[in-house]
Write a protein that holds these residues in place. Structure first.
Motif, PDB file in Angstrom:
ATOM      1  N   HIS A   4      -8.488  -3.689   3.828  1.00 44.73           N
ATOM      2  CA  HIS A   4      -8.122  -2.613   4.756  1.00 44.73           C
ATOM      3  C   HIS A   4      -8.132  -1.252   4.056  1.00 44.73           C
ATOM      4  O   HIS A   4      -8.666  -0.271   4.592  1.00 44.73           O
ATOM      5  CB  HIS A   4      -6.748  -2.885   5.386  1.00 44.73           C
ATOM      6  CG  HIS A   4      -6.275  -1.757   6.238  1.00 44.73           C
ATOM      7  ND1 HIS A   4      -5.258  -0.915   5.865  1.00 44.73           N
ATOM      8  CD2 HIS A   4      -6.732  -1.300   7.421  1.00 44.73           C
ATOM      9  CE1 HIS A   4      -5.099   0.004   6.806  1.00 44.73           C
ATOM     10  NE2 HIS A   4      -5.971  -0.209   7.759  1.00 44.73           N
ATOM     11  N   CYS A  56       0.855  -1.190   0.000  1.00 43.23           N
ATOM     12  CA  CYS A  56       0.000   0.000   0.000  1.00 43.23           C
ATOM     13  C   CYS A  56       0.890   1.238   0.000  1.00 43.23           C
ATOM     14  O   CYS A  56       2.056   1.179   0.410  1.00 43.23           O
ATOM     15  CB  CYS A  56      -0.859  -0.069   1.260  1.00 43.23           C
ATOM     16  SG  CYS A  56      -1.630   1.451   1.780  1.00 43.23           S
ATOM     17  N   HIS A 103       1.330  -4.063   5.949  1.00 43.73           N
ATOM     18  CA  HIS A 103       0.245  -3.987   6.940  1.00 43.73           C
ATOM     19  C   HIS A 103      -1.077  -4.545   6.422  1.00 43.73           C
ATOM     20  O   HIS A 103      -1.987  -4.762   7.206  1.00 43.73           O
ATOM     21  CB  HIS A 103       0.060  -2.548   7.440  1.00 43.73           C
ATOM     22  CG  HIS A 103      -0.425  -1.592   6.396  1.00 43.73           C
ATOM     23  ND1 HIS A 103       0.424  -0.943   5.546  1.00 43.73           N
ATOM     24  CD2 HIS A 103      -1.663  -1.189   6.063  1.00 43.73           C
ATOM     25  CE1 HIS A 103      -0.270  -0.174   4.734  1.00 43.73           C
ATOM     26  NE2 HIS A 103      -1.543  -0.306   5.009  1.00 43.73           N
ATOM     27  N   GLU A 104      -1.182  -4.789   5.109  1.00 46.95           N
ATOM     28  CA  GLU A 104      -2.470  -5.266   4.582  1.00 46.95           C
ATOM     29  C   GLU A 104      -2.461  -6.792   4.513  1.00 46.95           C
ATOM     30  O   GLU A 104      -2.395  -7.378   3.435  1.00 46.95           O
ATOM     31  CB  GLU A 104      -2.720  -4.672   3.197  1.00 46.95           C
ATOM     32  CG  GLU A 104      -2.867  -3.162   3.227  1.00 46.95           C
ATOM     33  CD  GLU A 104      -3.187  -2.576   1.863  1.00 46.95           C
ATOM     34  OE1 GLU A 104      -3.656  -1.433   1.837  1.00 46.95           O
ATOM     35  OE2 GLU A 104      -2.974  -3.241   0.840  1.00 46.95           O
TER      36      GLU A 104
HETATM   37 ZN   LIG Z   1      -2.861   0.495   3.561  1.00 45.74          ZN
END
Ligand SMILES: [Zn+2]
Ligand SMILES: [Zn+2]
Length: 345
Positions: free
Chosen positions: A152, A42, A66-67
């Motif tokens: 997310h 991301c 983080h995704e």
């Molecule tokens: Zn993200």
């Protein structure tokens, strides 16, 4: 690799990722350990990768990403509603205090002790991650990992649109055809039933994708003067302008494009000066947004029901051992047909 160690991708220095072995994380009371199967890359990951922007810990070597999405590996005492084998997606905000005014009002993303995976603490590009139960959302069995890794990011755009007063029959301009812009235009076309969604971008492939995903009109900002071209399509201005480029030159024009009493949703952290003169004279509403609190489950449902297509954005897939290549593709100047990279484990 023995049973007590896992593979993890750590940012050793700006633009340098290393595959390392780390101890397998334990699972404690109220926690869920997830075997990660896929991680979306991301825009938020790229700041830490490159060591620019508002990076909290530019010198710390953290696991990136983080995704994350995967399968429940183990649950700690007190977790009764998830079982090993369940497919899940994670909310990467793993830290909040639970007792400040924001936490108590259901806005833990505004907590001064907010901690996010992937640039404040270790992220998702590793075999096993342990999280609080509140950060783990079950997925329907039919949902592919390609679709799961966008949930997310989609939740963040759902949260952003929840800050905007709904207007029936709206005319909308979405600036930016990155993943956020492509989620916004789908939500506005399908969820808002906007009369007109105009997508503005600088990449022919992404503009074609924007049209396929629901934009009624597209504007290639390389070919035309942005304000004139958009104004010709939205006489009197747009009811809502969504700024999702992060480019200062575009941010400065967002208020030019909005109708009197319209809303400018500023989604990407900005560097541009806000033209307050116009904000006052047009009675413009400026709305900011960050975080996803309360919107992950909505995003899961929107994707599961086929109302938003997140999988369509995943153009490039890499194994964990090639995470460096995934980040390099995401930061390349000429992106070609690239929209979003996914790392698989
Ligand atoms: Zn993200
Ligand atoms: Zn708090």
């Amino acid at each position: 690799m023995d049973r007590d160690t896992i593979r993890a991708v750590v940012r050793a220095a700006p633009r340098v990722l290393e595959l390392r072995e780390l101890p397998a994380p334990p699972v404690g009371p109220g926690e869920v350990r997830v075997r990660i199967r896929a991680v979306g890359i991301c825009g938020g990951d790229l700041h830490y990768f490159e060591g620019r922007g508002r990076v909290t810990n530019p010198n710390r070597a953290l696991v990136v990403g983080h995704e994350g999405a995967g399968v429940v590996d183990a649950v700690g005492p007190g977790v009764a509603d998830l079982r090993p084998g369940d497919r899940v997606v994670i909310d990467p905000q793993v830290g909040w205090c639970g007792h400040c005014d924001h936490c108590l009002r259901g806005a833990r993303h505004l907590c001064p002790r907010r901690v996010d995976m992937g640039y404040m603490t270790d992220g998702a590009c590793r075999d096993l991650v342990t999280l609080p139960r509140a950060c783990v959302y079950p997925l329907p069995h039919h949902l592919a990992w390609d679709a799961a890794v966008g949930i997310h990011g989609l939740a963040a755009t759902v949260h952003a649109l929840e800050q905007v007063p709904y207007r029936m029959d709206a005319s909308v301009v979405v600036l930016g055809t990155g993943p956020a812009g492509l989620y916004f235009l789908q939500l506005l076309a399908a969820g808002w039933a906007a009369r007109q969604v105009v997508a503005v971008g600088r990449n022919a492939g992404r503009l074609a994708l924007a049209r396929r995903l629901g934009a009624h009109e597209v504007v290639d900002a390389r070919a035309v003067e942005l304000v004139d071209a958009v104004a010709a399509l939205t006489p009197g201005g747009a009811d809502l302008v969504v700024e999702a480029t992060g480019a200062q030159s575009v941010q400065e024009r967002a208020v030019d494009l909005v109708a009197p009493r319209g809303t400018v949703l500023t989604y990407s952290p900005g560097l541009a000066a806000i033209p307050f003169e116009q904000v006052v004279r047009k009675e413009v509403r400026l709305v900011g947004s960050t975080g996803v609190t309360g919107c992950m489950r909505t995003a899961v449902r929107l994707v599961a029901a086929g109302k938003v297509d997140t999988a369509a954005l995943v153009t490039d897939r890499y194994p964990l051992t090639e995470t460096q290549a995934a980040f390099e593709a995401a930061t390349a100047d000429d992106k070609g047909g690239f929209v979003k990279a996914m790392v698989t484990l």
